[in-house]
Design an enzyme around this catalytic site. Sequence first.
Site, mmCIF file in Angstrom:
data_model
loop_
_atom_site.group_PDB
_atom_site.id
_atom_site.type_symbol
_atom_site.label_atom_id
_atom_site.label_comp_id
_atom_site.label_asym_id
_atom_site.label_seq_id
_atom_site.Cartn_x
_atom_site.Cartn_y
_atom_site.Cartn_z
ATOM 1 N N GLU A 13 0.811 -1.213 0.000
ATOM 2 C CA GLU A 13 0.000 0.000 0.000
ATOM 3 C C GLU A 13 0.850 1.271 0.000
ATOM 4 O OE1 GLU A 13 -3.702 -0.353 2.579
ATOM 5 O OE2 GLU A 13 -2.506 -2.028 3.314
ATOM 6 N N SER A 144 -6.644 -1.710 1.552
ATOM 7 C CA SER A 144 -6.873 -1.053 0.259
ATOM 8 C C SER A 144 -7.391 -2.022 -0.796
ATOM 9 C CB SER A 144 -5.594 -0.361 -0.250
ATOM 10 O OG SER A 144 -5.229 0.681 0.619
ATOM 11 N N TYR A 211 -10.015 4.133 -5.257
ATOM 12 C CA TYR A 211 -9.005 5.168 -5.494
ATOM 13 C C TYR A 211 -9.081 5.870 -6.847
ATOM 14 C CZ TYR A 211 -7.101 3.354 -1.205
ATOM 15 O OH TYR A 211 -6.957 2.968 0.108
ATOM 16 N N ARG A 249 -11.691 3.650 11.321
ATOM 17 C CA ARG A 249 -12.826 3.517 10.403
ATOM 18 C C ARG A 249 -13.265 2.056 10.393
ATOM 19 N NH1 ARG A 249 -10.874 3.972 5.176
ATOM 20 N NH2 ARG A 249 -11.511 1.826 4.785
ATOM 21 N N ASP A 251 -15.472 -0.685 8.574
ATOM 22 C CA ASP A 251 -16.149 -0.999 7.321
ATOM 23 C C ASP A 251 -17.121 -2.150 7.540
ATOM 24 O OD1 ASP A 251 -14.583 0.934 6.136
ATOM 25 O OD2 ASP A 251 -13.094 -0.488 5.396
ATOM 26 N N GLU A 263 -13.938 -5.100 8.487
ATOM 27 C CA GLU A 263 -12.637 -4.854 9.093
ATOM 28 C C GLU A 263 -12.636 -3.504 9.801
ATOM 29 O OE1 GLU A 263 -9.225 -4.048 6.517
ATOM 30 O OE2 GLU A 263 -10.583 -4.024 4.811
ATOM 31 N N ASN A 265 -10.072 -0.317 10.470
ATOM 32 C CA ASN A 265 -8.845 0.331 9.991
ATOM 33 C C ASN A 265 -8.344 1.328 11.028
ATOM 34 O OD1 ASN A 265 -8.776 -0.445 6.880
ATOM 35 N ND2 ASN A 265 -10.897 0.003 7.433
ATOM 36 N N GLY A 269 -7.340 5.680 5.202
ATOM 37 C CA GLY A 269 -6.803 6.560 4.177
ATOM 38 C C GLY A 269 -7.240 8.006 4.364
#
Length: 312
Positions: A13, A144, A211, A249, A251, A263, A265, A269
Site C-alpha cells: 500500500e 486497500s 481510489y 474507520r 467498514d 474490518e 482500519n 486513508g
Amino acid sequence: MKIGVIMGGISSEREVSLQTGQEIVNHLDRSRYEVVPIVIDQRVDLITKVQQAGIDLAILALHGQFGEDGTVQGALETLGIPYTGSGVLASSLCMNKQLSKMLLNGAGVHTPVGFCWQGLQDYDPQAVERLGYPVIVKPNTGGSSIGIQLVHNEKELQAAVQEACSLDQTILIERYMKGTEITCSIVDGEVLPIIGIRSAHSEWFDYKAKYEAGGAEEQVIQLPPVIEQSVREAALASYRLLQCKVYARVDMILCQDIPYVLEVNTLPGMTATSLLPKSAAAQNISFSQLLDRIIASSLHERKQEWGKMHYV
C-alpha cells in the site's frame, strides 16, 4: 510544534500511503505547525530519519505492514516520540483480520462467515463448495483491497488463492454478502455521519472503486433509526473491543438489516477521495480541523498511556 508526516513504507500500500501523506502535508495549518515530510523507503530508514528530523509528534500516514501493524508505533514509543492514532496492541489486532474476527464474534459482533487457510497446503475446493459461492478471497493482513478477489466458481478459486498467498502466508475465505456497503468513521469515540458506498463499475468496493476518480458513489446514507442505532453500536463495540484510540474507520456490509463488520482500519486513508475526510466534512469538519483534532487527541492519549507507564 514540529510535526513529521511519516509516509511511504514497504508494504503493498506504499502508493496509497504517499497520497495520504501528501494530502495531510497539504492541509496542516502552517500557522500552528512546522511540517516535515518523512518518506520511508526501507525498514532501517525510520529511526534514523525520525531522529534527524527532531520532531515533536509523528503523524502516521503509513498503510499496511510496517505501518499499521504496531511495528512503527513500537519503534516510536522506544524513541519517546508521540504519534497519531491507536497504540501497538490495537494496531496489531486490527491488522490481523482473522484474530480480530475471532474477538468480534466472541463479543457478539456479526462478521461474514468463513475460514482461514495457512497457505496453499490448506487448499480445499470442497470446503469452499460447502461454504457456497460466491466467496471473497483475501490476505489476512493488508488493506486497500489489494489482493482481494470476488470468486464465483472453482475455476476462479485457485488463481485467487495463489495471488492472496503471494501477499500473505495466511488467507481468508469468506462468504460474499450482497448488501449495502457502509463505513463508520470514529473520532474520539464519536461516530461521524455514516457513509454508504456503491461501486460504479464493479460488483464490490475494490481497489479501483476506492481510489479512481468516479470509481464509486460515496455519500451520507439515511438509515431507519433502529438500523442506524445497530450500525453505530456495532462500530463502537468494534472500536472499543479492539482497543482503538483517537480515530479509526469500521467498514461493514448491511445485509438484511444486520450490520456485518468487514474490518477495522486503525490508519484509514486520508487521500483526496478517502472516506474519513468525507464523513468529517458531512459534519462540517474541514480536513485541517480534522487533523487538528487528531493531533490534540493523540497527544492527550500518549500522555495518558506513557504517564501510566512512567515514560514521562
